[in-house]
Write a protein that holds these residues in place. Structure first.
Motif, PDB file in Angstrom:
ATOM      1  N   UNK A   1       0.833  -1.203   0.000  1.00  0.00           N
ATOM      2  CA  UNK A   1       0.000   0.000   0.000  1.00  0.00           C
ATOM      3  C   UNK A   1       0.872   1.259   0.000  1.00  0.00           C
ATOM      4  N   UNK A   2       0.260   2.385  -0.319  1.00  0.00           N
ATOM      5  CA  UNK A   2       0.987   3.653  -0.294  1.00  0.00           C
ATOM      6  C   UNK A   2       1.471   3.972   1.116  1.00  0.00           C
ATOM      7  N   UNK A   3       0.667   3.629   2.119  1.00  0.00           N
ATOM      8  CA  UNK A   3       1.057   3.898   3.502  1.00  0.00           C
ATOM      9  C   UNK A   3       2.261   3.058   3.905  1.00  0.00           C
ATOM     10  N   UNK A   4       2.275   1.801   3.510  1.00  0.00           N
ATOM     11  CA  UNK A   4       3.404   0.924   3.843  1.00  0.00           C
ATOM     12  C   UNK A   4       4.674   1.391   3.126  1.00  0.00           C
ATOM     13  N   UNK A   5       4.513   1.834   1.912  1.00  0.00           N
ATOM     14  CA  UNK A   5       5.655   2.393   1.196  1.00  0.00           C
ATOM     15  C   UNK A   5       6.143   3.659   1.901  1.00  0.00           C
ATOM     16  N   UNK A   6       5.213   4.485   2.365  1.00  0.00           N
ATOM     17  CA  UNK A   6       5.574   5.699   3.076  1.00  0.00           C
ATOM     18  C   UNK A   6       6.305   5.429   4.376  1.00  0.00           C
ATOM     19  N   UNK A   7       5.889   4.397   5.100  1.00  0.00           N
ATOM     20  CA  UNK A   7       6.562   4.042   6.351  1.00  0.00           C
ATOM     21  C   UNK A   7       8.011   3.643   6.088  1.00  0.00           C
ATOM     22  N   UNK A   8       8.233   2.863   5.030  1.00  0.00           N
ATOM     23  CA  UNK A   8       9.600   2.487   4.675  1.00  0.00           C
ATOM     24  C   UNK A   8      10.414   3.718   4.292  1.00  0.00           C
ATOM     25  N   UNK A   9       9.791   4.656   3.588  1.00  0.00           N
ATOM     26  CA  UNK A   9      10.489   5.866   3.177  1.00  0.00           C
ATOM     27  C   UNK A   9      10.962   6.674   4.380  1.00  0.00           C
ATOM     28  N   UNK A  10      10.133   6.774   5.407  1.00  0.00           N
ATOM     29  CA  UNK A  10      10.497   7.549   6.601  1.00  0.00           C
ATOM     30  C   UNK A  10      11.699   6.932   7.301  1.00  0.00           C
ATOM     31  N   UNK A  11      11.708   5.615   7.457  1.00  0.00           N
ATOM     32  CA  UNK A  11      12.834   4.961   8.127  1.00  0.00           C
ATOM     33  C   UNK A  11      14.124   5.097   7.317  1.00  0.00           C
ATOM     34  N   UNK A  12      14.026   4.966   5.999  1.00  0.00           N
ATOM     35  CA  UNK A  12      15.220   5.075   5.161  1.00  0.00           C
ATOM     36  C   UNK A  12      15.738   6.509   5.154  1.00  0.00           C
ATOM     37  N   UNK A  13      14.833   7.481   5.084  1.00  0.00           N
ATOM     38  CA  UNK A  13      15.241   8.880   5.122  1.00  0.00           C
ATOM     39  C   UNK A  13      15.935   9.211   6.432  1.00  0.00           C
ATOM     40  N   UNK A  14      15.398   8.728   7.533  1.00  0.00           N
ATOM     41  CA  UNK A  14      16.011   8.977   8.847  1.00  0.00           C
ATOM     42  C   UNK A  14      17.426   8.407   8.889  1.00  0.00           C
ATOM     43  N   UNK A  15      17.580   7.180   8.405  1.00  0.00           N
ATOM     44  CA  UNK A  15      18.887   6.532   8.425  1.00  0.00           C
ATOM     45  C   UNK A  15      19.879   7.276   7.538  1.00  0.00           C
ATOM     46  N   UNK A  16      19.410   7.737   6.387  1.00  0.00           N
ATOM     47  CA  UNK A  16      20.327   8.411   5.470  1.00  0.00           C
ATOM     48  C   UNK A  16      20.839   9.725   6.049  1.00  0.00           C
ATOM     49  N   UNK A  17      19.962  10.459   6.713  1.00  0.00           N
ATOM     50  CA  UNK A  17      20.377  11.722   7.328  1.00  0.00           C
ATOM     51  C   UNK A  17      21.472  11.471   8.359  1.00  0.00           C
TER      52      UNK A  17
END
Length: 402
Positions: free
Chosen positions: A319-335
């Motif tokens: 789902x779009x929400x599940x994709x969004x949750x993964x995006x938040x965790x990856x963005x946090x890690x990258x920062x």
């Protein structure tokens, strides 16, 4: 490449194949031996790429049903990070190879990606990148039942010494993005050796020219196509996860080089009154900060990889929400990986001392590699995306960079 383990079983010698991580460590040790001189020379790491070909790791992320090793993305990222500790250029071209395979899987039909996967696993194909959607100089026009690509692409990592390329062009009439998988040796494709940056000097990230290249309909990745479903929108997240692991690997490599120099070469400052550098409270304070930052980055990066694997496993049910949750965790890690890496690769000289700046050591390569890489996707915009989530609960809008 890696040496197999020999065990006795009923008095008969049995050779066990090395594990994926054992193979990666053996390769990384080999890369480390020449990393300094190759950083100075630049150019194509042909011998190192051939070692990867012979290791079987080009099939790492390919499912076993298509002849691959069937590793999940967490395990694949561990190999990327292992390589990045020794040589981030090698890690870059290796990781982008798997990103290109994922692009095929996410954008194409099964009758397209399965044969490409099978050929890659059997023939040890290397895939290179000529996608770069921000470079719109390559155009596509339809000629009967095929297409013609003409133009130029920049930042084409791993294109040189590859068997296959993922390429993109914009249609002349509607300016729609078209993505295709093409043999690097196809008539009209010229890979230029014009990469000469301060860092990532052996990533072959130069330009590719397309001169009236014939592109068949079956070469086009249009079903489901680029960023058309939540599952296909995992492609940019995988790219971000790859970069995060490369950045973290660079930071870990810099830390180990600094530690080795401090323990074996550095001298205490004359005003410290100490006999050994390792007793200096300021030096110890730096190392404590380095370690805490690395542990934080490791935890977030591994969490992000686990979340990505969960999303990947859902395929078309994602789902779009599940994709969004993964995006938040990856963005946090990258920062965090970006900030940790830039901090350690710069401050490592404060714990090593002035002699560590000797040009022959090229310890500055860690900073140069990370600084070159991070500028291609500014961390400020990642922080803004994370802020929109933290304040307004808005997931990042899927693009090729988010």
């Amino acid at each position: 490449m890696a040496i197999s383990t020999t065990i006795l079983q009923d008095d008969v010698e049995v050779h066990e194949p090395p594990s994926i991580q054992e193979t990666a460590k053996t390769l990384a040790a080999e890369f480390r031996l020449t990393a300094v001189e190759r950083d100075e020379a630049g150019g194509t790491p042909k011998a190192e790429r051939d070692l990867i070909r012979n290791s079987g790791l080009l099939a790492l992320s390919i499912p076993e049903t298509e002849g691959g090793l069937g590793a999940n993305w967490q395990d694949t990222m561990q190999v990327v990070r292992e390589f990045a500790r020794a040589d981030s250029s090698i890690a870059h071209v290796f990781a982008f190879h798997h990103l290109m395979l994922a692009t095929v899987r996410l954008f194409a039909r099964p009758d397209q990606w399965r044969p490409w996967f099978e050929h890659t696993a059997r023939l040890n194909w290397f895939w290179g990148n000529a996608l770069n959607p921000l470079d719109d100089r390559t155009t596509s026009r339809q000629v009967g039942n095929w297409y013609e690509f003409s133009g130029k692409k920049s930042f084409c990592s791993g294109a040189l010494d590859s068997e296959m390329l993922i390429v993109s062009a914009y249609t002349q009439d509607s300016h729609d993005l078209v993505v295709a998988a093409l043999p690097t040796g196809r008539t009209g494709i010229s890979v230029l050796q014009d990469w000469h940056n301060i860092g990532q000097r052996q990533t072959d990230s130069g330009s590719v020219n397309f001169e009236k290249v014939r592109v068949e309909a079956n070469d086009i990745l249009a079903d489901p196509g680029p960023l058309s479903t939540p599952f296909s929108c995992l492609r940019p997240l995988l790219a971000q996860l790859i970069l995060t692991n490369i950045y973290l690997g660079i930071a870990e490599g810099a830390f180990e080089d600094a530690r080795h120099y401090t323990l074996n070469e550095a001298r205490p400052w004359h005003r410290s009154g100490l006999e050994h550098q390792t007793e200096d409270p300021y030096i110890l304070s730096h190392y404590g900060e380095f370690w805490a930052s690395l542990q934080s980055a490791r935890a977030l990066t591994d969490l992000a990889a686990a979340k990505f694997d969960q999303a990947w496993s859902k395929e078309r049910q994602l789902t779009e929400e599940e994709r969004g949750e993964a995006a938040i965790d990856i963005t946090s890690a990258k920062i965090i990986a970006t900030r940790t890496g830039l901090d350690i690769t710069s401050r490592m000289f404060e714990v090593a001392g002035s002699r560590a700046t000797h040009a022959g050591l090229r310890l500055d390569r860690h900073w140069r590699n990370l600084r070159t890489h991070t500028l291609h996707d500014p961390v400020d915009y990642k922080i803004k995306e994370l802020g929109e989530w933290a304040l307004k609960q808005q997931y990042p809008t899927p693009t090729f960079y988010s």
